[in-house]
Design a protein around this motif. Structure first.
Motif, short mmCIF file in Angstrom:
data_model
loop_
_atom_site.label_atom_id
_atom_site.label_comp_id
_atom_site.label_asym_id
_atom_site.label_seq_id
_atom_site.Cartn_x
_atom_site.Cartn_y
_atom_site.Cartn_z
N GLY A 142 0.65 -1.25 -0.01
CA GLY A 142 0.12 0.12 0.11
C GLY A 142 0.72 1.23 0.10
N LYS A 143 1.81 1.35 -0.80
CA LYS A 143 2.62 2.67 -1.05
C LYS A 143 2.90 2.96 -2.43
CE LYS A 143 3.56 3.02 3.44
NZ LYS A 143 3.27 4.28 4.01
N THR A 144 3.47 4.35 -2.46
CA THR A 144 3.76 4.82 -4.06
C THR A 144 5.04 4.86 -4.06
OG1 THR A 144 1.58 6.23 -3.63
CG2 THR A 144 3.43 6.89 -5.31
N ILE A 145 5.31 4.20 -5.41
CA ILE A 145 6.65 4.43 -6.04
C ILE A 145 6.72 5.14 -7.25
CG2 ILE A 145 8.60 3.18 -6.72
CD1 ILE A 145 7.45 0.62 -5.07
N ILE A 146 7.78 6.06 -7.52
CA ILE A 146 7.67 6.57 -8.78
C ILE A 146 9.10 6.31 -9.62
CG2 ILE A 146 7.72 9.00 -9.82
CD1 ILE A 146 6.48 10.27 -7.47
N ALA A 147 8.84 5.56 -10.64
CA ALA A 147 9.83 5.28 -11.53
C ALA A 147 10.18 6.08 -12.75
CB ALA A 147 9.40 3.69 -11.93
N HIS A 148 11.30 6.84 -12.52
CA HIS A 148 11.60 7.71 -13.69
C HIS A 148 12.15 7.13 -14.94
CE1 HIS A 148 10.63 11.34 -11.11
NE2 HIS A 148 10.92 10.56 -9.99
N VAL A 149 11.43 6.71 -15.80
CA VAL A 149 11.88 5.64 -17.05
C VAL A 149 12.43 6.72 -18.17
CG1 VAL A 149 11.35 3.97 -18.10
CG2 VAL A 149 10.38 4.04 -16.06
N PRO A 150 13.69 6.38 -18.66
CA PRO A 150 14.05 7.03 -19.78
C PRO A 150 13.57 6.87 -21.10
CG PRO A 150 15.78 5.66 -19.04
CD PRO A 150 14.67 5.75 -18.32
N ILE A 151 13.02 7.94 -21.90
CA ILE A 151 12.25 7.54 -23.00
C ILE A 151 13.22 7.99 -24.28
CG2 ILE A 151 10.32 7.85 -24.30
CD1 ILE A 151 9.80 6.34 -21.93
N ALA A 152 13.36 7.18 -25.53
CA ALA A 152 13.94 7.89 -26.74
C ALA A 152 12.94 7.24 -27.72
CB ALA A 152 15.20 7.00 -26.57
N ASP A 153 12.70 8.32 -28.76
CA ASP A 153 11.83 8.03 -29.96
C ASP A 153 10.40 7.21 -29.43
OD1 ASP A 153 13.92 8.96 -31.38
OD2 ASP A 153 15.05 7.31 -31.53
N HIS A 154 9.86 7.56 -28.27
CA HIS A 154 8.63 7.14 -28.09
C HIS A 154 8.60 5.91 -27.32
CE1 HIS A 154 6.44 10.49 -30.01
NE2 HIS A 154 7.41 10.40 -30.99
N ALA A 155 9.92 5.44 -27.14
CA ALA A 155 10.08 3.96 -26.55
C ALA A 155 10.80 3.87 -25.33
CB ALA A 155 10.49 2.89 -27.58
N VAL A 156 10.67 2.99 -24.31
CA VAL A 156 11.58 2.83 -23.19
C VAL A 156 13.05 2.68 -23.55
CG1 VAL A 156 12.21 1.42 -21.18
CG2 VAL A 156 9.62 1.86 -21.73
N GLN A 157 13.92 3.59 -23.22
CA GLN A 157 15.28 3.39 -23.42
C GLN A 157 15.99 2.30 -22.54
OE1 GLN A 157 17.92 6.88 -23.25
NE2 GLN A 157 19.50 5.68 -23.08
N GLU A 158 16.51 1.20 -22.96
CA GLU A 158 16.84 0.03 -22.22
C GLU A 158 18.44 0.27 -22.15
OE1 GLU A 158 13.97 -3.44 -22.02
OE2 GLU A 158 14.23 -2.94 -24.00
N THR A 159 19.03 0.40 -23.01
CA THR A 159 20.39 0.53 -23.02
C THR A 159 21.30 2.04 -22.69
OG1 THR A 159 20.70 1.02 -25.35
CG2 THR A 159 20.63 -1.29 -24.73
N GLY A 160 22.53 1.92 -22.11
CA GLY A 160 23.01 2.76 -21.57
C GLY A 160 24.19 2.71 -21.10
#
Length: 399
Positions: A142-160
């Motif tokens: 019962g808690k809130t988590i905010i995940a700040h997810v990087p986006i590149a070209d309208h899609a989730v950026q997974e590599t970095g």
């Protein structure tokens, strides 16, 4: 006898932080499994391959470790101010049991990414490039988590280029904010369930010389029992084999965990701990010291503020659970806890600790309100990546 056919269920196999799990959308589960209960548990046991007396998960998606025997369900949230609801199940390896009593901080990272990958977040909220905050309702606790997810070209950026000790390859960084990670309700759910920063537990003489053990019992991120490594004859530099290869040591930690769980009000009798394997965690801490991590890299004492080793599901974790890291950061921020004292004492807003795979930094904001400690936020960075997606198959009579 007619054999049951296999059915297929849309799923993704994801790494989040130093954990891996099988991710599902609630709407894709078979109808009987969309609600909590025996059918859902049986399905997930079969998906993972438990119970497995061989301890291998050969006939399932699990990895036969606490960090790889996990399932996640996500759905669009109807809760105001949230994008998705996230429910986490820790699947036992050698018994027919799914523990829903806590969260997985590592997979919280992947939950944010999966929410975007799977269309559970309104597309109008997603920028073409930048960082998308995904507001997650963690339904287990019962808690809130905010995940700040990087986006590149309208899609989730997974590599970095972000590197995380315990993960072989670099990836894109995802910042996690755990909001108000401790309750301020009943004693069992309070930040310090006993009301004390440090407790003295009465334990059998066979477990600890003198029959007493100093501990910090805290509920932030996940209920955790912190003890001093030296009180148990350890240095805090131990790697997995030193603990997991010692059956007597594991039994000792489990007995101490059960005593701590009872003192925290999580169970009424130590015997109940067998059915509550996921929570609480038990960890031992020590001041900084040089050691060689499992990768072979030397971690110097001046790189870290303290040493922490934590057990999960009865075994020493290969790195650090994300929720336990929240507990570490919170306890480090509060002067007088064992974690804070191991780090040198005083006030601090962040701490870098050494774990078996390397180091991790976690921050926390804590303050006293009316004489009681409150933690408003804990922050850390992780990464996540889809490893495989498509369908997972199980026999139709699995549930």
């Amino acid at each position: 006898m007619t054999a049951a056919p296999q059915i297929r269920i849309p799923a993704a196999y994801m790494r989040g932080g130093t954990s891996k799990g099988v991710f599902f959308r609630l709407q894709d589960l078979p109808e009987p499994c969309r609600s909590p209960g025996e059918a859902r548990d049986r399905l997930f046991l079969r998906v993972i391959g438990s119970p497995d007396p061989y301890g291998k998960h050969t006939d399932g998606m699990g990895g036969a470790t606490s960090s790889t025997s996990k399932v996640v369900i996500l759905s669009k949230s109807t809760r105001p101010g949230h994008d998705v609801d996230y429910l986490y199940g820790q699947v036992a390896i050698d018994s027919a049991f799914v523990d829903w009593s806590g969260n997985c901080g590592n997979l919280s990272t992947a939950a944010g990414a999966f929410a975007l990958h799977s269309g559970l977040v309104d597309p109008v909220e997603i920028l073409p490039n930048g960082v998308c905050p995904v507001r997650i309702w963690q339904a287990n606790i019962g808690k809130t988590i905010i995940a700040h997810v990087p986006i590149a070209d309208h899609a989730v950026q997974e590599t970095g280029a972000f590197e995380l000790d315990g993960v072989t390859f670099p990836a894109a960084e995802i910042l996690l904010e755990f909001l108000d990670p401790a309750d301020d309700g009943d004693e069992a759910g309070a930040l310090f369930p006993t009301g004390n920063l440090v407790d003295e537990l009465e334990v059998p003489e066979a477990l600890v010389t003198g029959g007493r053990l100093t501990a910090t019992l805290i509920n932030s991120g996940i209920p955790t029992i912190f003890v001093n490594a030296a009180d148990l004859g350890y240095r805090g530099t131990e790697l997995q084999d030193a603990i997991n290869g010692d059956a007597a040591a594991l039994a000792r930690f489990e007995a101490l965990r059960a005593i701590g769980a009872q003192r925290m009000g999580l169970i009424k009798d130590p015997a109940e701990a067998v059915r509550r394997q996921h929570t609480p965690k038990i960890a031992f801490v020590a001041p900084p010291a040089d050691y060689v991590a499992s990768s072979g890299r030397t971690v110097a004492a001046d790189e870290i503020d303290l040493l922490v080793r934590a057990l999960s599901m009865g075994k020493l974790h290969h790195a650090m659970m994300g929720t336990a890291a929240v507990a570490i950061g919170t306890a480090a921020a509060i002067p007088g806890t064992l974690v804070n004292l191991a780090a040198g004492g005083g006030e601090r807003g962040a701490v870098r600790f050494g774990h078996p795979s390397g180091t991790l930094r976690v921050g926390a904001e804590a303050r006293q309100v009316d004489g009681r400690w409150r933690v408003t936020k804990a922050i850390m960075s992780r990464s996540a990546r889809i490893l495989m997606e498509g369908w997972v198959r199980v026999p139709a009579d699995s549930f």
